[in-house]
Design an enzyme around this catalytic site. Sequence first.
Site, short mmCIF file in Angstrom:
data_model
loop_
_atom_site.label_atom_id
_atom_site.label_comp_id
_atom_site.label_asym_id
_atom_site.label_seq_id
_atom_site.Cartn_x
_atom_site.Cartn_y
_atom_site.Cartn_z
N LYS A 120 0.81 -1.22 0.00
CA LYS A 120 0.00 0.00 0.00
C LYS A 120 0.84 1.26 0.00
O LYS A 120 0.46 2.27 -0.58
CB LYS A 120 -0.94 0.00 1.21
CG LYS A 120 -2.09 -0.96 1.04
CD LYS A 120 -3.25 -0.62 1.95
CE LYS A 120 -4.45 -1.50 1.64
NZ LYS A 120 -5.48 -1.46 2.67
N LYS A 139 -10.71 -3.28 -4.40
CA LYS A 139 -11.46 -2.05 -4.67
C LYS A 139 -10.55 -0.96 -5.21
O LYS A 139 -11.02 0.02 -5.77
CB LYS A 139 -12.22 -1.58 -3.43
CG LYS A 139 -11.47 -1.59 -2.13
CD LYS A 139 -12.44 -1.40 -0.94
CE LYS A 139 -11.94 -2.13 0.29
NZ LYS A 139 -12.95 -2.33 1.30
N LYS A 197 -5.17 -10.09 -6.82
CA LYS A 197 -6.37 -10.16 -5.98
C LYS A 197 -7.46 -9.20 -6.49
O LYS A 197 -7.13 -8.09 -6.92
CB LYS A 197 -5.91 -9.77 -4.57
CG LYS A 197 -6.92 -9.74 -3.50
CD LYS A 197 -6.28 -9.34 -2.18
CE LYS A 197 -6.31 -7.84 -1.99
NZ LYS A 197 -6.15 -7.39 -0.62
P1 TYM Z 1 -10.86 -5.14 3.86
O1 TYM Z 1 -11.84 -4.06 4.12
O2 TYM Z 1 -9.77 -4.89 2.89
O3 TYM Z 1 -11.63 -6.43 3.39
C1 TYM Z 1 -12.75 -6.94 4.09
C2 TYM Z 1 -12.74 -8.46 4.05
O4 TYM Z 1 -12.79 -8.90 2.69
C3 TYM Z 1 -11.73 -9.84 2.46
N1 TYM Z 1 -11.27 -9.69 1.05
C4 TYM Z 1 -11.17 -10.71 0.20
N2 TYM Z 1 -11.43 -12.04 0.35
C5 TYM Z 1 -11.24 -12.83 -0.73
N3 TYM Z 1 -10.80 -12.36 -1.93
C6 TYM Z 1 -10.54 -11.04 -2.13
N4 TYM Z 1 -10.13 -10.60 -3.32
C7 TYM Z 1 -10.72 -10.16 -1.02
N5 TYM Z 1 -10.55 -8.82 -0.86
C8 TYM Z 1 -10.90 -8.56 0.44
C9 TYM Z 1 -10.64 -9.44 3.45
O5 TYM Z 1 -9.76 -10.52 3.70
C10 TYM Z 1 -11.45 -9.08 4.66
O6 TYM Z 1 -11.79 -10.21 5.42
N6 TYM Z 1 -7.85 -4.99 7.85
C11 TYM Z 1 -9.10 -5.47 7.37
C12 TYM Z 1 -10.28 -4.97 8.17
C13 TYM Z 1 -10.19 -5.16 9.64
C14 TYM Z 1 -10.39 -6.39 10.32
C15 TYM Z 1 -10.25 -6.07 11.71
C16 TYM Z 1 -10.67 -7.69 9.91
C17 TYM Z 1 -9.94 -4.20 10.58
N7 TYM Z 1 -9.98 -4.76 11.81
C18 TYM Z 1 -10.38 -7.05 12.69
C19 TYM Z 1 -10.80 -8.66 10.90
C20 TYM Z 1 -10.65 -8.35 12.26
C21 TYM Z 1 -9.29 -4.99 5.94
O7 TYM Z 1 -8.72 -4.02 5.51
O8 TYM Z 1 -10.24 -5.67 5.24
#
Ligand code: TYM
Length: 335
Positions: free
Chosen positions: A114, A201, A198
């Site tokens: 990032k 967004k 992957k």
């Molecule tokens: P974020 O917002 O990027 O994504 C949310 C969830 O979607 C999953 N994900 C995917 N799974 C499969 N294939 C993909 N291409 C894909 N893109 C995204 C992510 O693995 C995630 O589960 N840091 C985290 C948010 C967070 C969090 C937490 C998660 C903050 N605190 C505590 C669990 C526990 C994030 O940025 O997810």
Amino acid sequence: MSKKIFSGVQPSGNLHLGNYLGAIKNFVELQSKKDTDCVYCIVDLHAITVKQNPKELRKNIRETLAAFIASGLDSKKSIIFNQSSVPAHSEAAWILSCVARMGWLNRMTQFKEKAGKDKEKASIGLYAYPVLMAADILLYDTSHVPVGDDQKQHLELSRDIAQRFNNDFDTKNFLKVPEPLIQKNFSRIMSLKDGTKKMSKSDPSDLSRINLMDDKDQIINKIKKAKTDTLPMPSEEENLKNRPEVKNLLEIFSSLSNQSIEKTKNEFSGKNFSIFKENLSELLVEKIAPISYEIKALLNDEKYLNEILLEGSKKANELASKKIKEMKKIIGFCE
Ligand code: TYM
């Protein structure tokens, strides 16, 4: 013993099929399991680790909530709230950033991706992001964290931080060490334009992903344009190795229809790829278009959405403020 589930999603717009299949679909399944308490968080504090337009952020928080509800999350079964409304998250993040080691954070691959080439210009928040994630998880005595594969490293860090805190303060199991809940097969949905990347967004091409707000025509068009090759569907799984785009589409079909990749492959093996694509489009329209429709309807009822957040924040605050109080006692801030 009951399972305690916590997970979070960033409100950064364009929630997509990867978020749905890798995370939100599981959130919905977990909330109906016996002896399982679920807490799902819209992580707005995480979102501001990169620049946000305040108006957009406000809209995206509601959009993420609407996507949760439209996908089947129920505020009567799960606690649903936004992170910034529970101050304990920020407090715990500071305390835990004094426990986490620079060396641990330096290994985080997501920061490297990032921050890109110009690390000096990245915010300190972007670097410390996984510590805030650990705070989220550890405040709720979480036993399991359902996430996609890309969050695995951050979860391992949360485990290290919990163990280090317990050791440093000699408080055996005060911070519960959480287990990841990552599905075996569908934990990494890839871009429709490049099966080695992957689905994300932040990809500049909208054709690379199915957004949860896409309508029927957009879905059909994106699957039509999804990258494949000229070969028919293979009959052996082995033959998928060098065909990442085909493998990804097969996985999407299998995940949406709750069946094994093997079964999907057999269903379409030897057939022309266009037949598979037509079926995939139909399935996606059946599963995603109603979510898209419902999100748009919910966004017209801001009062309802605000009520859900308010109610969820109250419940989350009750749990988190107790834990942070105990944490402060352990550290020596108060009696
Ligand atoms: P974020 O917002 O990027 O994504 C949310 C969830 O979607 C999953 N994900 C995917 N799974 C499969 N294939 C993909 N291409 C894909 N893109 C995204 C992510 O693995 C995630 O589960 N840091 C985290 C948010 C967070 C969090 C937490 C998660 C903050 N605190 C505590 C669990 C526990 C994030 O940025 O997810």
